[in-house]
Design a protein around this motif. Sequence first.
Motif, short mmCIF file in Angstrom:
data_model
loop_
_atom_site.label_atom_id
_atom_site.label_comp_id
_atom_site.label_asym_id
_atom_site.label_seq_id
_atom_site.Cartn_x
_atom_site.Cartn_y
_atom_site.Cartn_z
N UNK A 1 82.43 226.94 -12.21
CA UNK A 1 82.80 227.76 -11.04
C UNK A 1 81.61 228.50 -10.45
N UNK A 2 81.59 228.63 -9.14
CA UNK A 2 80.52 229.34 -8.44
C UNK A 2 80.43 230.80 -8.86
N UNK A 3 81.54 231.35 -9.31
CA UNK A 3 81.57 232.75 -9.73
C UNK A 3 80.72 233.02 -10.97
N UNK A 4 80.20 231.99 -11.57
CA UNK A 4 79.32 232.14 -12.73
C UNK A 4 78.15 233.07 -12.40
N UNK A 5 77.79 233.12 -11.13
CA UNK A 5 76.65 233.96 -10.71
C UNK A 5 76.91 235.45 -10.90
N UNK B 1 74.25 225.57 -7.86
CA UNK B 1 73.04 226.35 -7.59
C UNK B 1 73.17 227.80 -8.05
N UNK B 2 74.38 228.29 -8.18
CA UNK B 2 74.61 229.67 -8.62
C UNK B 2 74.05 229.93 -10.02
N UNK B 3 73.99 228.90 -10.84
CA UNK B 3 73.44 229.07 -12.19
C UNK B 3 72.00 229.53 -12.13
N UNK B 4 71.28 229.10 -11.12
CA UNK B 4 69.86 229.40 -11.03
C UNK B 4 69.58 230.83 -10.57
N UNK B 5 70.64 231.61 -10.39
CA UNK B 5 70.51 233.04 -10.09
C UNK B 5 70.72 233.90 -11.34
N UNK B 6 70.93 233.26 -12.48
CA UNK B 6 71.16 233.99 -13.73
C UNK B 6 69.80 234.28 -14.38
N UNK B 7 69.20 235.36 -13.97
CA UNK B 7 67.83 235.69 -14.35
C UNK B 7 67.63 235.95 -15.83
N UNK B 8 68.68 236.32 -16.55
CA UNK B 8 68.55 236.62 -17.97
C UNK B 8 68.88 235.44 -18.87
#
Length: 101
Positions: free
Chosen positions: A7-11, A31-38
């Motif tokens: 799901x996109x909400x993963x971000x 692509x939202x996964x690639x916003x998970x900086x940690x």
Amino acid sequence: NNILKIPNEISYLQKLKILNFMNNKIESIPLEIFNLNNLKFLYLNDNKIKLIPSEIKNLKNLEELYLANNNIFSIPNEIGQLINLKKLKLGNNNIKTRVTV
């Protein structure tokens, strides 16, 4: 599991360090996964993924990336920008192109 899509909400999970979607039926990495900086550990092996997006370079803290047993046909050069990467598993894919790092 039989998960078809992440799901996109993963971000929204900005403090997430480990993401494990092994052994599913996922065809693409949102692509939202690639916003998970940690994010430090990303396990997506044993799915149906065909493409590693160039946005993979955004996961600067990633230490382990497992993408074995998918349908990946090429590795983006941006994977070389993952400076903290210690383990990369890509076995049993359809990789045809080389990466220059």
